[in-house]
Design a protein around this motif. Sequence first.
Motif, mmCIF file in Angstrom:
data_model
loop_
_atom_site.group_PDB
_atom_site.id
_atom_site.type_symbol
_atom_site.label_atom_id
_atom_site.label_comp_id
_atom_site.label_asym_id
_atom_site.label_seq_id
_atom_site.Cartn_x
_atom_site.Cartn_y
_atom_site.Cartn_z
ATOM 1 N N GLY A 1 -34.792 39.183 -36.877
ATOM 2 C CA GLY A 1 -35.112 40.467 -37.499
ATOM 3 C C GLY A 1 -35.547 40.369 -38.953
ATOM 4 O O GLY A 1 -35.462 39.323 -39.597
ATOM 5 N N LEU A 2 -36.006 41.490 -39.465
ATOM 6 C CA LEU A 2 -36.502 41.556 -40.840
ATOM 7 C C LEU A 2 -35.393 41.358 -41.861
ATOM 8 O O LEU A 2 -35.651 40.869 -42.966
ATOM 9 C CB LEU A 2 -37.211 42.887 -41.085
ATOM 10 C CG LEU A 2 -38.553 43.062 -40.377
ATOM 11 C CD1 LEU A 2 -39.087 44.463 -40.598
ATOM 12 C CD2 LEU A 2 -39.551 42.015 -40.838
ATOM 13 N N ALA A 3 -34.169 41.726 -41.516
ATOM 14 C CA ALA A 3 -33.046 41.557 -42.453
ATOM 15 C C ALA A 3 -32.834 40.093 -42.800
ATOM 16 O O ALA A 3 -32.321 39.772 -43.871
ATOM 17 C CB ALA A 3 -31.769 42.154 -41.873
ATOM 18 N N TYR A 4 -33.235 39.201 -41.916
ATOM 19 C CA TYR A 4 -33.160 37.761 -42.187
ATOM 20 C C TYR A 4 -34.441 37.275 -42.875
ATOM 21 O O TYR A 4 -34.389 36.558 -43.867
ATOM 22 C CB TYR A 4 -32.946 36.986 -40.880
ATOM 23 C CG TYR A 4 -33.108 35.490 -41.031
ATOM 24 C CD1 TYR A 4 -32.083 34.714 -41.546
ATOM 25 C CD2 TYR A 4 -34.303 34.854 -40.681
ATOM 26 C CE1 TYR A 4 -32.233 33.345 -41.707
ATOM 27 C CE2 TYR A 4 -34.460 33.496 -40.833
ATOM 28 C CZ TYR A 4 -33.423 32.741 -41.342
ATOM 29 O OH TYR A 4 -33.580 31.385 -41.512
ATOM 30 N N HIS A 5 -35.585 37.666 -42.327
ATOM 31 C CA HIS A 5 -36.849 37.077 -42.775
ATOM 32 C C HIS A 5 -37.347 37.594 -44.119
ATOM 33 O O HIS A 5 -37.924 36.822 -44.896
ATOM 34 C CB HIS A 5 -37.925 37.265 -41.695
ATOM 35 C CG HIS A 5 -37.689 36.416 -40.485
ATOM 36 N ND1 HIS A 5 -37.862 35.055 -40.485
ATOM 37 C CD2 HIS A 5 -37.264 36.729 -39.241
ATOM 38 C CE1 HIS A 5 -37.576 34.567 -39.304
ATOM 39 N NE2 HIS A 5 -37.204 35.568 -38.521
ATOM 40 N N VAL A 6 -37.172 38.870 -44.417
ATOM 41 C CA VAL A 6 -37.679 39.402 -45.690
ATOM 42 C C VAL A 6 -36.990 38.729 -46.877
ATOM 43 O O VAL A 6 -37.672 38.240 -47.794
ATOM 44 C CB VAL A 6 -37.583 40.937 -45.738
ATOM 45 C CG1 VAL A 6 -37.852 41.464 -47.137
ATOM 46 C CG2 VAL A 6 -38.564 41.553 -44.737
ATOM 47 N N PRO A 7 -35.648 38.646 -46.899
ATOM 48 C CA PRO A 7 -35.028 37.921 -48.025
ATOM 49 C C PRO A 7 -35.468 36.462 -48.102
ATOM 50 O O PRO A 7 -35.629 35.912 -49.196
ATOM 51 C CB PRO A 7 -33.527 38.026 -47.734
ATOM 52 C CG PRO A 7 -33.393 39.237 -46.884
ATOM 53 C CD PRO A 7 -34.643 39.289 -46.050
ATOM 54 N N ARG A 8 -35.693 35.843 -46.956
ATOM 55 C CA ARG A 8 -36.145 34.450 -46.952
ATOM 56 C C ARG A 8 -37.531 34.336 -47.579
ATOM 57 O O ARG A 8 -37.794 33.391 -48.330
ATOM 58 C CB ARG A 8 -36.156 33.927 -45.513
ATOM 59 C CG ARG A 8 -36.433 32.468 -45.413
ATOM 60 C CD ARG A 8 -36.277 32.002 -43.997
ATOM 61 N NE ARG A 8 -36.530 30.577 -43.903
ATOM 62 C CZ ARG A 8 -36.768 29.951 -42.790
ATOM 63 N NH1 ARG A 8 -36.756 30.612 -41.644
ATOM 64 N NH2 ARG A 8 -37.006 28.668 -42.778
#
Length: 135
Positions: A100-107
């Motif tokens: 999900g985006l909650a993982y990928h956006v901060p990365r």
Amino acid sequence: MIRAILRLLLAVFYAFAGVMHLAEPAPFLTIMPSAVPWPEAFVFWTGIAEIVGAVALIQPFHLKLRQAAGIGLALYALCVWPANINHLVMDLAREDGGLGLAYHVPRMIAQPVIIFWALWAGEVVLRNSAPTYKS
């Protein structure tokens, strides 16, 4: 003092990642863009680069070597960014939405921070150089 602590923290991060590239390459191979030739060799040599960069970053004797490590680790972070983007695209395309985006956006946001951190920790940018005064 804060630069030394954050330099050590970054070196530990890179050393750990390097060891993981060598000990457990499978997760890194799954996010490798298909255009990269010899993916196993790339994962192996990126692990070596991370370890060497970490050691050079924390050595206390040679500023030029520390600066070279900072530049090298920053360039490394820039060069592996496409693998992170590839992982984002592949993962979000999964039927279950992957991590999900909650993982990928901060990365994705972390990558330029890591690039700057390597340059700062290696004393390439924002060096502490106090002016000298003659009396």
